[in-house]
Write an enzyme that holds these catalytic residues in place. Sequence first.
Site, PDB file in Angstrom:
ATOM      1  N   LYS A 162     115.081 107.774 -45.587  1.00 58.69           N
ATOM      2  CA  LYS A 162     115.747 106.616 -45.676  1.00 58.69           C
ATOM      3  C   LYS A 162     116.071 106.129 -47.057  1.00 58.69           C
ATOM      4  CE  LYS A 162     112.932 102.764 -46.453  1.00 58.69           C
ATOM      5  NZ  LYS A 162     113.378 101.666 -47.480  1.00 58.69           N
ATOM      6  N   ASN A 163     115.350 106.249 -48.157  1.00 59.33           N
ATOM      7  CA  ASN A 163     115.715 105.809 -49.354  1.00 59.33           C
ATOM      8  C   ASN A 163     116.922 106.415 -50.142  1.00 59.33           C
ATOM      9  OD1 ASN A 163     114.081 103.797 -49.208  1.00 59.33           O
ATOM     10  ND2 ASN A 163     112.325 104.446 -50.133  1.00 59.33           N
TER      11      ASN A 163
ATOM     12  N   ARG B 207     112.642  99.683 -39.397  1.00 59.09           N
ATOM     13  CA  ARG B 207     113.521  99.792 -40.685  1.00 59.09           C
ATOM     14  C   ARG B 207     113.731 101.230 -41.229  1.00 59.09           C
ATOM     15  NH1 ARG B 207     111.521  96.994 -45.068  1.00 59.09           N
ATOM     16  NH2 ARG B 207     113.017  98.374 -45.888  1.00 59.09           N
TER      17      ARG B 207
ATOM     18  N   CYS C  81     110.367  90.369 -52.017  1.00 62.12           N
ATOM     19  CA  CYS C  81     110.098  90.945 -50.545  1.00 62.12           C
ATOM     20  C   CYS C  81     108.358  90.827 -50.599  1.00 62.12           C
ATOM     21  CB  CYS C  81     110.588  92.110 -49.887  1.00 62.12           C
ATOM     22  SG  CYS C  81     109.629  93.414 -50.469  1.00 62.12           S
TER      23      CYS C  81
ATOM     24  N   ARG D 109     110.521  91.477 -57.296  1.00 63.41           N
ATOM     25  CA  ARG D 109     111.243  92.676 -57.383  1.00 63.41           C
ATOM     26  C   ARG D 109     112.547  92.461 -58.355  1.00 63.41           C
ATOM     27  NH1 ARG D 109     111.296  95.980 -51.695  1.00 63.41           N
ATOM     28  NH2 ARG D 109     112.215  97.575 -53.074  1.00 63.41           N
ATOM     29  N   PRO D 110     112.049  92.308 -59.363  1.00 57.34           N
ATOM     30  CA  PRO D 110     113.090  91.974 -60.279  1.00 57.34           C
ATOM     31  C   PRO D 110     114.459  93.181 -60.323  1.00 57.34           C
ATOM     32  CG  PRO D 110     111.441  92.585 -61.639  1.00 57.34           C
ATOM     33  CD  PRO D 110     110.871  92.600 -60.041  1.00 57.34           C
TER      34      PRO D 110
ATOM     35  N   ASP E  59     104.590 104.534 -51.712  1.00 54.05           N
ATOM     36  CA  ASP E  59     105.184 104.348 -50.255  1.00 54.05           C
ATOM     37  C   ASP E  59     104.386 105.082 -49.292  1.00 54.05           C
ATOM     38  OD1 ASP E  59     107.050 102.667 -51.122  1.00 54.05           O
ATOM     39  OD2 ASP E  59     108.816 104.043 -51.044  1.00 54.05           O
TER      40      ASP E  59
HETATM   41  N1  EPU Z   1     111.520  96.771 -61.889  1.00 55.33           N
HETATM   42  C1  EPU Z   1     111.791  96.017 -62.803  1.00 55.33           C
HETATM   43  N2  EPU Z   1     113.232  95.853 -62.980  1.00 55.33           N
HETATM   44  C2  EPU Z   1     114.128  96.320 -62.264  1.00 55.33           C
HETATM   45  C3  EPU Z   1     113.740  97.160 -61.577  1.00 55.33           C
HETATM   46  C4  EPU Z   1     112.414  97.383 -61.043  1.00 55.33           C
HETATM   47  O1  EPU Z   1     110.958  95.525 -63.723  1.00 55.33           O
HETATM   48  O2  EPU Z   1     115.312  95.925 -62.629  1.00 55.33           O
HETATM   49  C5  EPU Z   1     110.033  97.064 -61.798  1.00 55.33           C
HETATM   50  C6  EPU Z   1     109.648  96.838 -60.121  1.00 55.33           C
HETATM   51  O3  EPU Z   1     109.311  95.550 -60.165  1.00 55.33           O
HETATM   52  C7  EPU Z   1     108.477  97.918 -60.086  1.00 55.33           C
HETATM   53  C8  EPU Z   1     108.998  98.919 -60.417  1.00 55.33           C
HETATM   54  O4  EPU Z   1     109.814  98.695 -61.597  1.00 55.33           O
HETATM   55  O5  EPU Z   1     107.193  97.245 -60.415  1.00 55.33           O
HETATM   56  C9  EPU Z   1     109.708 100.063 -59.606  1.00 55.33           C
HETATM   57  O6  EPU Z   1     110.577  99.653 -59.008  1.00 55.33           O
HETATM   58  P1  EPU Z   1     112.009 100.488 -58.385  1.00 55.33           P
HETATM   59  O7  EPU Z   1     113.171  99.737 -58.847  1.00 55.33           O
HETATM   60  O8  EPU Z   1     111.561 101.779 -58.594  1.00 55.33           O
HETATM   61  O9  EPU Z   1     111.910 100.117 -56.719  1.00 55.33           O
HETATM   62  P2  EPU Z   1     113.070 100.001 -55.785  1.00 55.33           P
HETATM   63  O10 EPU Z   1     114.324 100.771 -56.237  1.00 55.33           O
HETATM   64  O11 EPU Z   1     113.455  98.479 -55.610  1.00 55.33           O
HETATM   65  C10 EPU Z   1     112.374 101.684 -54.369  1.00 55.33           C
HETATM   66  C11 EPU Z   1     112.304 101.995 -53.022  1.00 55.33           C
HETATM   67  C12 EPU Z   1     110.821 101.276 -52.460  1.00 55.33           C
HETATM   68  C13 EPU Z   1     109.763 102.013 -53.383  1.00 55.33           C
HETATM   69  C14 EPU Z   1     109.917 102.165 -54.924  1.00 55.33           C
HETATM   70  C15 EPU Z   1     109.097 102.698 -55.757  1.00 55.33           C
HETATM   71  C16 EPU Z   1     114.398 101.754 -51.982  1.00 55.33           C
HETATM   72  C17 EPU Z   1     115.525 101.170 -51.181  1.00 55.33           C
HETATM   73  N3  EPU Z   1     113.153 101.217 -51.873  1.00 55.33           N
HETATM   74  O12 EPU Z   1     112.432 100.465 -54.688  1.00 55.33           O
HETATM   75  O13 EPU Z   1     110.678 101.739 -51.174  1.00 55.33           O
HETATM   76  O14 EPU Z   1     108.394 101.633 -52.959  1.00 55.33           O
HETATM   77  O15 EPU Z   1     111.221 102.353 -55.014  1.00 55.33           O
HETATM   78  O16 EPU Z   1     109.104 104.202 -55.469  1.00 55.33           O
HETATM   79  O17 EPU Z   1     114.757 102.880 -52.406  1.00 55.33           O
HETATM   80  C18 EPU Z   1     109.685 101.498 -48.984  1.00 55.33           C
HETATM   81  O18 EPU Z   1     110.528 102.508 -48.642  1.00 55.33           O
HETATM   82  O19 EPU Z   1     108.788 101.200 -48.277  1.00 55.33           O
HETATM   83  C19 EPU Z   1     109.944 100.937 -50.203  1.00 55.33           C
HETATM   84  C20 EPU Z   1     109.612  99.817 -50.511  1.00 55.33           C
END
Ligand code: EPU
Length: 419
Positions: A22-23, A398, A117, A122-123, A306
Amino acid sequence: MEKLVIKGGTKLNGEVTISGAKNAAVAILPATLLIKGTCKINNLPNISDVKIICNILKELGAKITWTKPNEIIIDTREINCTKAPIDMTSKFRASYYLIGSMLGRCGSIEVGLPGGCNLGARPIDQHIKGFEALGAKVTVGQGKISAKSSKLIGTSIYMDVVSVGATINVMLASVLAEGTTTIDNAAKEPHIVDVANFLNTMGADIRGAGTDVIKINGVKELKSEGTYSVVPDQIEAGTFMLAAIASKGNILIKNCIPEHLDCITAKILEIGGNVEIYGDSIRVSNNKRPSKVSVKTLPYPGFPTDVQPQMGVVLSIANGTSIINESIWDSRFQYTAELNKMGAQITAQGKTAIFEGVDKLCGAPVYASDLRAGAALIIAGIIADGTTEIYNIDHIDRGYENIEEKFKKLGANIQRINE
Ligand code: EPU
């Protein structure tokens, strides 16, 4: 409203085939916007997140044909809109990948602000920092993000936090930028490597994906008419591995990449389960009560957040007291309240949860707070005495393709009921 009804007490046995990730898929689909042509994507998971992103791409002008249940052809020759529908994009987290892709393709994009969410804040500050460093002007307000640039120029970007989304997004924006972009402190998840492999297949020049320094040498254009197969889903495989352990079953998990599962395998061995590794499959079995263990979620190659809820189900019935420390998301223990309704004894506070292992769980009506919480509740229902009803299952749809069919094939008594 649909719900899943599970009659528990099954040891899962048999084979399951893992779908595409998915991701990776939710990033590769927006990445096709960087191509002015067609490409075929197979091993695409047939899940609602993929359908949503396909609908958004159509709104921007892409033509999409499903040629098989898991294969599409996307034609992105005519992209004629730079405003993605706010209502569609603001509900969908991965719509942020439209920003990197459309900056590269058209130099302009407006999307709904991906809201916080169920996992907590989720910044997206690191995404914005990356776009601005490349020369884009980004404005956030009135529930949307607008990004514009007349020219993106490669530069060095240091990520203050290891972020999957920001790493992929900056990679997307850099593919057609002038010069070289370096991302330091990049995330290393398998789906990052997969997005880079897709883009390289289409003519990009990305090196180092899978390490913490990624270099992107900008190219003038990507080529048309490529074919790409999405990597198997590490998290879906991890979900079935832990389902085998929790149910004292024996599952051959096919179409997976065992190295991506090392972090989960290591914990399974620690709790007393068995793992046999073959080329692209892995057999997980267990015949005794799991032992207590400590788990800390970390960016790859650490233990994935995850599969933390699915591991929580295993630890809820383990021998002794286990601790999970969640280091990625602020609010990923909501599922523990649902497990407690089923007889678990879990105390969650902030980013730590303590699991006092109980002998067994008992069926109850429970609510999925998010995708992985939903997967965890299915496992809990399968191992519980009696009947479990799971509500809010749109979260599960999803990200898991044919989930109840896959569990049924392993012997679970699980039905989807439309109330
Ligand atoms: N973060 C920041 N600033 C940013 C981006 C992230 O502070 O600009 C922080 C987040 O708050 C968090 C950490 O960095 O504490 C990691 O966040 P990341 O950006 O890696 O997460 P994401 O890209 O929003 C993806 C997956 C999530 C998975 C996370 C961590 C997708 C669409 N989503 O989210 O998947 O938990 O990486 O591996 O790829 C799921 O599949 O159930 C899911 C939630």
